[in-house]
Design a protein around this motif. Structure first.
Motif, PDB file in Angstrom:
ATOM      1  N   PRO A 236      -0.858  -4.195   2.908  1.00  0.00           N
ATOM      2  CA  PRO A 236      -1.884  -4.702   1.874  1.00  0.00           C
ATOM      3  C   PRO A 236      -3.175  -4.017   1.826  1.00  0.00           C
ATOM      4  N   LYS A 237      -3.679  -3.559   2.859  1.00  0.00           N
ATOM      5  CA  LYS A 237      -4.961  -2.953   3.056  1.00  0.00           C
ATOM      6  C   LYS A 237      -4.863  -1.589   2.594  1.00  0.00           C
ATOM      7  N   PHE A 238      -3.567  -1.140   2.933  1.00  0.00           N
ATOM      8  CA  PHE A 238      -3.466   0.363   2.441  1.00  0.00           C
ATOM      9  C   PHE A 238      -3.029   0.367   1.042  1.00  0.00           C
ATOM     10  N   ILE A 239      -2.379  -0.538   0.374  1.00  0.00           N
ATOM     11  CA  ILE A 239      -2.355  -0.448  -1.150  1.00  0.00           C
ATOM     12  C   ILE A 239      -3.720  -0.603  -1.690  1.00  0.00           C
ATOM     13  N   TRP A 240      -4.374  -1.566  -1.267  1.00  0.00           N
ATOM     14  CA  TRP A 240      -5.909  -1.502  -1.649  1.00  0.00           C
ATOM     15  C   TRP A 240      -6.624  -0.264  -1.622  1.00  0.00           C
ATOM     16  N   MET A 241      -6.606   0.357  -0.563  1.00  0.00           N
ATOM     17  CA  MET A 241      -7.299   1.953  -0.398  1.00  0.00           C
ATOM     18  C   MET A 241      -6.574   2.635  -1.473  1.00  0.00           C
ATOM     19  N   CYS A 242      -5.602   2.866  -1.641  1.00  0.00           N
ATOM     20  CA  CYS A 242      -4.900   3.682  -2.753  1.00  0.00           C
ATOM     21  C   CYS A 242      -5.567   3.583  -4.089  1.00  0.00           C
ATOM     22  N   LEU A 243      -5.443   2.087  -4.407  1.00  0.00           N
ATOM     23  CA  LEU A 243      -5.885   1.770  -5.779  1.00  0.00           C
ATOM     24  C   LEU A 243      -7.329   1.814  -5.856  1.00  0.00           C
ATOM     25  N   SER A 244      -8.031   1.719  -4.819  1.00  0.00           N
ATOM     26  CA  SER A 244      -9.504   2.050  -4.838  1.00  0.00           C
ATOM     27  C   SER A 244      -9.784   3.444  -5.107  1.00  0.00           C
ATOM     28  N   ARG A 245      -9.092   4.481  -4.664  1.00  0.00           N
ATOM     29  CA  ARG A 245      -8.951   5.837  -4.953  1.00  0.00           C
ATOM     30  C   ARG A 245      -8.674   5.984  -6.461  1.00  0.00           C
TER      31      ARG A 245
ATOM     32  N   GLU B 191       2.228   6.929  -7.170  1.00  0.00           N
ATOM     33  CA  GLU B 191       3.236   7.004  -6.745  1.00  0.00           C
ATOM     34  C   GLU B 191       3.463   6.423  -5.173  1.00  0.00           C
ATOM     35  N   LEU B 192       2.228   6.775  -4.415  1.00  0.00           N
ATOM     36  CA  LEU B 192       2.064   6.468  -2.969  1.00  0.00           C
ATOM     37  C   LEU B 192       1.912   4.781  -3.081  1.00  0.00           C
ATOM     38  N   ALA B 193       1.146   4.079  -3.836  1.00  0.00           N
ATOM     39  CA  ALA B 193       0.778   2.756  -3.916  1.00  0.00           C
ATOM     40  C   ALA B 193       2.496   2.118  -3.988  1.00  0.00           C
ATOM     41  N   VAL B 194       3.267   2.619  -5.048  1.00  0.00           N
ATOM     42  CA  VAL B 194       4.524   2.033  -5.283  1.00  0.00           C
ATOM     43  C   VAL B 194       5.362   2.061  -4.084  1.00  0.00           C
ATOM     44  N   ASP B 195       5.110   3.283  -3.596  1.00  0.00           N
ATOM     45  CA  ASP B 195       6.202   3.491  -2.140  1.00  0.00           C
ATOM     46  C   ASP B 195       5.658   2.470  -1.161  1.00  0.00           C
ATOM     47  N   ALA B 196       4.231   2.381  -0.965  1.00  0.00           N
ATOM     48  CA  ALA B 196       3.591   1.332  -0.078  1.00  0.00           C
ATOM     49  C   ALA B 196       4.336  -0.250  -0.417  1.00  0.00           C
ATOM     50  N   THR B 197       4.133  -0.521  -1.751  1.00  0.00           N
ATOM     51  CA  THR B 197       4.556  -1.731  -2.324  1.00  0.00           C
ATOM     52  C   THR B 197       6.101  -1.942  -2.029  1.00  0.00           C
ATOM     53  N   LEU B 198       6.886  -0.949  -2.073  1.00  0.00           N
ATOM     54  CA  LEU B 198       8.160  -1.120  -2.023  1.00  0.00           C
ATOM     55  C   LEU B 198       8.496  -1.414  -0.330  1.00  0.00           C
ATOM     56  N   CYS B 199       7.708  -0.699   0.511  1.00  0.00           N
ATOM     57  CA  CYS B 199       7.756  -1.083   1.779  1.00  0.00           C
ATOM     58  C   CYS B 199       7.318  -2.478   2.442  1.00  0.00           C
ATOM     59  N   LEU B 200       6.501  -2.975   1.601  1.00  0.00           N
ATOM     60  CA  LEU B 200       5.798  -4.259   1.800  1.00  0.00           C
ATOM     61  C   LEU B 200       7.191  -5.193   1.341  1.00  0.00           C
ATOM     62  N   GLY B 201       7.818  -4.908   0.337  1.00  0.00           N
ATOM     63  CA  GLY B 201       8.938  -5.821  -0.213  1.00  0.00           C
ATOM     64  C   GLY B 201       9.943  -5.802   0.701  1.00  0.00           C
ATOM     65  N   ARG B 202      10.161  -4.781   1.725  1.00  0.00           N
ATOM     66  CA  ARG B 202      11.388  -4.587   2.702  1.00  0.00           C
ATOM     67  C   ARG B 202      10.895  -5.294   3.857  1.00  0.00           C
ATOM     68  N   GLY B 203       9.601  -5.925   4.091  1.00  0.00           N
ATOM     69  CA  GLY B 203       9.262  -6.460   5.146  1.00  0.00           C
ATOM     70  C   GLY B 203       8.247  -5.780   6.175  1.00  0.00           C
ATOM     71  N   MET B 204       8.064  -4.596   5.919  1.00  0.00           N
ATOM     72  CA  MET B 204       7.325  -3.902   6.758  1.00  0.00           C
ATOM     73  C   MET B 204       6.106  -4.385   6.683  1.00  0.00           C
ATOM     74  N   ARG B 205       5.110  -4.234   7.905  1.00  0.00           N
ATOM     75  CA  ARG B 205       3.681  -4.899   8.071  1.00  0.00           C
ATOM     76  C   ARG B 205       2.658  -3.746   7.988  1.00  0.00           C
ATOM     77  N   ASN B 206       3.000  -2.682   8.965  1.00  0.00           N
ATOM     78  CA  ASN B 206       1.865  -1.817   9.053  1.00  0.00           C
ATOM     79  C   ASN B 206       2.495  -0.657   8.292  1.00  0.00           C
ATOM     80  N   VAL B 207       1.296   0.290   8.075  1.00  0.00           N
ATOM     81  CA  VAL B 207       1.782   1.432   7.491  1.00  0.00           C
ATOM     82  C   VAL B 207       2.409   2.578   8.571  1.00  0.00           C
ATOM     83  N   SER B 208       3.244   3.260   7.808  1.00  0.00           N
ATOM     84  CA  SER B 208       3.816   4.588   8.823  1.00  0.00           C
ATOM     85  C   SER B 208       2.818   5.507   8.714  1.00  0.00           C
ATOM     86  N   PRO B 209       2.866   6.542   9.796  1.00  0.00           N
ATOM     87  CA  PRO B 209       1.826   7.533   9.939  1.00  0.00           C
ATOM     88  C   PRO B 209       2.057   8.539   8.408  1.00  0.00           C
TER      89      PRO B 209
END
Length: 181
Positions: A98-107, A48-66
């Protein structure tokens, strides 16, 4: 007058972060969960978290929110059976999505490999292989092309006319949404 956050007095729409917080709270408060069940809930929450991050990426966000970083930390600690601190703000730092999504998927890979060992008849091995194939699909070399073909075989999701980066993000959302269902 409808209540704030509702449309025409209908039910309130819940944000996904509440669902994840509930999972973390339940994992932490109820120590009766088996290790296996904690891993299952952890995988679902991480997907669920990786999906949320991917959707943020699709909206043009670059960095992970706290908030996303705190969710990752809390889910990881709870899934491993560790104590989750009340304040996760010290666990947050700035990284690219992208690194955050990678971290989620690694876990997810770590937990699904353990789940597959625990219950080989369940679908956890297929989830693990799907995530591995998606991660291996980045690039232009032959290995990446074979990984994309393997991902398509495992999920039935194929690239249409969209750009490869867009296909990769939408295919990840579709694959991980299937895990959550």
């Amino acid at each position: 007058m409808p209540k704030r956050g509702t449309e025409q007095g209908g039910p309130k729409r819940r944000r996904r972060i509440l669902t994840t917080k509930r999972v973390i709270a339940k994992l932490v408060s109820d120590r009766q969960f088996s290790e296996f069940r904690r891993y299952e809930l952890g995988v679902e929450s991480l997907c669920e978290l990786a999906v949320d991050a991917t959707l943020c990426l699709g909206r043009g966000m670059r960095n992970v929110s706290p908030e996303l970083m705190a969710r990752l930390s809390g889910i990881t600690l709870a899934a491993w059976g560790e104590d989750v601190p009340a304040d996760l703000s010290r666990w947050t730092y700035s990284i690219r999505l992208p690194k955050f999504i990678w971290m989620c998927l690694s876990r997810v890979l770590e937990l699904t490999s353990l789940l597959a060992l625990h219950d080989p008849r369940a679908q956890w091995q297929q989830v693990n292989e799907t995530v591995e194939a998606w991660l291996d699909s980045w690039g232009d070399d032959e290995r990446a092309k074979m990984a994309r073909a393997r991902f398509s075989t495992l999920t039935g999701i194929t690239q249409g006319r969209e750009a490869r980066a867009q296909y990769m993000h939408t295919s990840l959302v579709k694959a991980l949404s299937a895990v959550q269902a």
